[in-house]
Design an enzyme around this catalytic site. Structure first.
Site, PDB file in Angstrom:
ATOM      1  N   ASN A 136      30.607  30.336 -81.427  1.00  0.00           N
ATOM      2  CA  ASN A 136      30.830  31.584 -82.149  1.00  0.00           C
ATOM      3  C   ASN A 136      32.189  31.487 -82.854  1.00  0.00           C
ATOM      4  O   ASN A 136      33.230  31.564 -82.204  1.00  0.00           O
ATOM      5  CB  ASN A 136      30.815  32.771 -81.201  1.00  0.00           C
ATOM      6  CG  ASN A 136      31.126  34.090 -81.895  1.00  0.00           C
ATOM      7  OD1 ASN A 136      31.164  34.151 -83.127  1.00  0.00           O
ATOM      8  ND2 ASN A 136      31.346  35.139 -81.120  1.00  0.00           N
ATOM      9  N   PRO A 137      32.212  31.325 -84.179  1.00  0.00           N
ATOM     10  CA  PRO A 137      33.496  31.177 -84.878  1.00  0.00           C
ATOM     11  C   PRO A 137      34.216  32.495 -85.125  1.00  0.00           C
ATOM     12  O   PRO A 137      35.332  32.497 -85.638  1.00  0.00           O
ATOM     13  CB  PRO A 137      33.082  30.534 -86.206  1.00  0.00           C
ATOM     14  CG  PRO A 137      31.694  31.026 -86.449  1.00  0.00           C
ATOM     15  CD  PRO A 137      31.064  31.178 -85.088  1.00  0.00           C
ATOM     16  N   THR A 168      27.109  30.267 -84.779  1.00  0.00           N
ATOM     17  CA  THR A 168      26.427  31.527 -85.053  1.00  0.00           C
ATOM     18  C   THR A 168      26.925  32.087 -86.385  1.00  0.00           C
ATOM     19  O   THR A 168      28.099  31.950 -86.731  1.00  0.00           O
ATOM     20  CB  THR A 168      26.674  32.549 -83.934  1.00  0.00           C
ATOM     21  OG1 THR A 168      28.086  32.748 -83.767  1.00  0.00           O
ATOM     22  CG2 THR A 168      26.097  32.067 -82.625  1.00  0.00           C
ATOM     23  N   SER A 193      32.418  30.681 -76.696  1.00  0.00           N
ATOM     24  CA  SER A 193      32.443  32.061 -77.168  1.00  0.00           C
ATOM     25  C   SER A 193      33.032  32.956 -76.099  1.00  0.00           C
ATOM     26  O   SER A 193      33.436  32.500 -75.026  1.00  0.00           O
ATOM     27  CB  SER A 193      31.006  32.526 -77.458  1.00  0.00           C
ATOM     28  OG  SER A 193      30.272  32.601 -76.236  1.00  0.00           O
ATOM     29  N   ASP A 195      31.855  36.482 -73.777  1.00  0.00           N
ATOM     30  CA  ASP A 195      30.682  36.673 -72.925  1.00  0.00           C
ATOM     31  C   ASP A 195      29.439  37.100 -73.705  1.00  0.00           C
ATOM     32  O   ASP A 195      28.313  36.914 -73.246  1.00  0.00           O
ATOM     33  CB  ASP A 195      30.996  37.712 -71.850  1.00  0.00           C
ATOM     34  CG  ASP A 195      32.118  37.254 -70.926  1.00  0.00           C
ATOM     35  OD1 ASP A 195      31.987  36.170 -70.337  1.00  0.00           O
ATOM     36  OD2 ASP A 195      33.125  37.972 -70.804  1.00  0.00           O
ATOM     37  N   GLY A 196      29.624  37.665 -74.892  1.00  0.00           N
ATOM     38  CA  GLY A 196      28.501  38.221 -75.629  1.00  0.00           C
ATOM     39  C   GLY A 196      27.440  37.207 -76.013  1.00  0.00           C
ATOM     40  O   GLY A 196      26.240  37.497 -75.960  1.00  0.00           O
ATOM     41  N   ASP A 286      37.144  49.344 -74.607  1.00  0.00           N
ATOM     42  CA  ASP A 286      36.569  48.085 -75.064  1.00  0.00           C
ATOM     43  C   ASP A 286      36.098  48.179 -76.513  1.00  0.00           C
ATOM     44  O   ASP A 286      36.374  47.294 -77.333  1.00  0.00           O
ATOM     45  CB  ASP A 286      35.403  47.695 -74.153  1.00  0.00           C
ATOM     46  CG  ASP A 286      34.865  46.305 -74.439  1.00  0.00           C
ATOM     47  OD1 ASP A 286      35.606  45.489 -75.012  1.00  0.00           O
ATOM     48  OD2 ASP A 286      33.703  46.037 -74.093  1.00  0.00           O
ATOM     49  N   ARG A 299      45.156  43.990 -77.219  1.00  0.00           N
ATOM     50  CA  ARG A 299      44.627  45.240 -77.756  1.00  0.00           C
ATOM     51  C   ARG A 299      44.063  46.131 -76.659  1.00  0.00           C
ATOM     52  O   ARG A 299      44.120  47.361 -76.770  1.00  0.00           O
ATOM     53  CB  ARG A 299      43.536  44.947 -78.784  1.00  0.00           C
ATOM     54  CG  ARG A 299      42.242  44.367 -78.208  1.00  0.00           C
ATOM     55  CD  ARG A 299      41.204  44.142 -79.302  1.00  0.00           C
ATOM     56  NE  ARG A 299      40.044  43.399 -78.844  1.00  0.00           N
ATOM     57  CZ  ARG A 299      38.935  43.975 -78.352  1.00  0.00           C
ATOM     58  NH1 ARG A 299      38.865  45.290 -78.268  1.00  0.00           N
ATOM     59  NH2 ARG A 299      37.924  43.228 -77.977  1.00  0.00           N
ATOM     60  N   GLU A 471      28.808  44.904 -75.857  1.00  0.00           N
ATOM     61  CA  GLU A 471      28.038  45.436 -76.967  1.00  0.00           C
ATOM     62  C   GLU A 471      27.652  46.886 -76.685  1.00  0.00           C
ATOM     63  O   GLU A 471      27.248  47.228 -75.572  1.00  0.00           O
ATOM     64  CB  GLU A 471      26.769  44.608 -77.197  1.00  0.00           C
ATOM     65  CG  GLU A 471      27.028  43.180 -77.648  1.00  0.00           C
ATOM     66  CD  GLU A 471      27.609  43.109 -79.045  1.00  0.00           C
ATOM     67  OE1 GLU A 471      27.355  44.032 -79.848  1.00  0.00           O
ATOM     68  OE2 GLU A 471      28.326  42.124 -79.330  1.00  0.00           O
TER      69      GLU A 471
END
Length: 511
Positions: A136-137, A168, A193, A195-196, A286, A299, A471
């Site tokens: 995942n970039p 992705t 990546s 965890d998503g 989150d 953050r 998510e």
């Protein structure tokens, strides 16, 4: 009864190791050497299983790639391709480092014989031979691509592992990949990546027609996101320091452990989770802190302070089936109010009939007989509801200190109401999980749990956010994430049911 496999033949002989004349032995799973002519206390040893990546032969030279906590202190020569760039690699803190032992044998044939013997022993350990790697970039600080190039690739190439890599390109791309990939070609799927992407792969597996086979494919996680809760949980459970290279080596070694999968259901809508689900304070932090993503993981702490200053409380109710030992938490619920009568029974007969009729494909979720379950409840207002499948929610937050990877339960940490300054104090106790001992926190284990989310206290007319594995799955605050529709509605009940040990994940140690 099958005959036991014969033990590999031991090898012994002279060699120049890192330039010094030595006597070398290869016996069982250990490579050892000592200076020629003896010498007390100068023997060096390498455990193939836990310290060797692989080897290659160059004429008379046998190059053994090592990866040990000694960082060269046991005789290994530090490699020019030292694994760096991750921010937490190397040092004298127990982290492993790349190294190389160069063995110059008496002949080309001797080098080949020793190289074949080492490779055979490593192969017998069940290490993966070919991996599919999803990068995942965009996650975290957008460092997935550089982590793959600088941290992952040198180690898997040294281990002789073949790989296919794909980046992705959009949300749910990893789920699409996992849904259609020819899994017969690979010994595991690795996610570089946060965890998503791991969660997307699990959902892709379980939506396949051959889900029973797919979900057995081992999954690996290389931390390249903001939270990295799964990677931290796996390394912490094995007593390994958190680092990218340690996570890579865990995959190379090929140890595996079972992993619980949670079905998250609202009506006929189903989603599968492996990390956590949150509602209230944690979900707000989150998701709403995304506007500060440029700050990295800082953050979360920054926005937590902002939210505590204007603390929100949510009306609602939580119903659950308590695990053994937690039957006194909450209040008993009459059977007439069970989840079955509210249309969210997990793995219902209707779902299974639909599968047979071809209307749905994939795993229908765990089947539970609700008539035999004893439901209990807690009523709001709530500051936070946190349901965890693994101990860590991020590198620095042990949200569920008693959580286990495949015990068949979720760990619930619920703050029903709490003064804002006490909430702030709980944040500082979260690093080691001590916050669960607070009188403001209800901490218990459940087999199934149902959330009935309500509106904020104070008459704003707004609800909150329900967040699963990073998510948003339901949102009641009037905001939308771009133009995307959320998977579930905010307000109707959402039920979570655990399927014990359904998935398999690469781990620093087997369980």
């Amino acid at each position: 009864m099958a005959d036991p496999q014969p033990q590999a033949e031991a090898l012994a002989g002279p060699a120049r190791i890192n330039g010094a004349a030595s006597e070398a032995t290869l016996s069982g799973g250990e490579l050892a050497w000592r200076p020629a002519g003896g010498g007390e206390g100068q023997e060096r040893r390498l455990e193939l299983e836990s310290e060797v990546l692989g080897c290659r032969v160059e004429g008379r030279k046998l190059r053994v790639a090592t990866f040990s906590a000694s960082g060269g202190g046991d005789g290994e020569r530090p490699s020019a391709l030292a694994c760096g760039g991750g921010g937490k690699e190397g040092g004298g803190d127990g982290n492993r480092r790349r190294g190389e032992v160069v063995m110059e044998m008496e002949s080309d044939d001797a080098a080949e014989r020793w190289g074949d013997a080492i490779r055979d022993r490593l192969a017998s350990l069940g290490r993966p031979k070919r991996l599919f790697i999803i990068v995942n970039p965009y996650g975290g600080k957008r460092s997935g691509r550089s982590i793959f190039q600088n941290n992952v690739l040198p180690l898997i190439e040294a281990a002789g592992i073949l790989y296919t890599m794909q980046e992705t390109k959009h949300r749910l791309h990893a789920q699409e990949i996992a849904h259609s990939l020819d899994l017969r070609k690979y010994d595991g799927i690795v996610c570089v990546s946060g965890d998503g992407v791991l969660v997307e792969v699990v959902n892709g597996f379980l939506q396949r027609e051959d889900w029973e086979t797919a979900i057995k494919v081992p999954l690996g996680i290389i931390p390249a996101g903001t939270g990295n809760g799964m990677a931290q949980s796996l390394l912490h459970a094995a007593g390994e320091p958190f680092s990218i290279s340690n996570a890579v080596f865990a995959i190379i070694r090929g140890h595996k452990r079972a992993l619980d999968v949670t079905s998250v259901v609202q009506g006929k809508t189903r989603f599968f989770s492996v990390l956590m689900l949150t509602w209230g304070l944690v979900a707000d932090v989150d998701i709403e802190s995304e506007k500060y993503r440029w700050m990295g993981s800082a953050r979360l702490e920054f926005y937590f302070l902002l939210r505590v200053m204007n603390l929100r409380r949510y009306n609602g109710r939580v119903l659950f089936v308590a695990a053994p030992g937690y039957e006194e938490v909450g209040e008993p619920v009459e059977q007439t109010t069970s989840c079955k009568q509210n249309g969210v029974t997990t793995g219902s007969q209707e779902d299974k009939a639909n599968d047979r009729n071809g209307e749905t494909i994939g795993y229908p979720g765990p089947s539970i007989e609700e008539a035999d379950l004893e439901w209990r409840s807690l009523s709001g207002p709530f500051v936070s509801v946190w349901l965890g499948n693994v101990p860590f929610a991020s590198e620095d937050a042990m949200a569920a200190p008693k959580a286990e990877f495949s015990d068949g339960y979720l760990d619930a940490a619920i703050i029903r109401d709490c003064p804002r300054w006490d909430v702030l104090g709980l944040m500082f106790q979260m690093k080691d999980g001590a916050y669960v001992n607070s009188p403001y926190v209800e901490y218990f284990k459940v087999k199934a749990i149902r959330i009935e989310p309500g509106l904020r206290v104070g008459g704003s007319g707004k609800g909150g956010i329900i967040d699963s594995d990073g998510e948003v799955i339901a949102r009641g605050d009037g905001a939308r994430a771009g133009e995307a529709e959320h998977l579930m509605a905010y307000g109707p009940p959402i039920q979570l049911t655990v399927d014990q040990g359904l998935a398999t994940i690469f781990s620093p140690r087997s369980r």
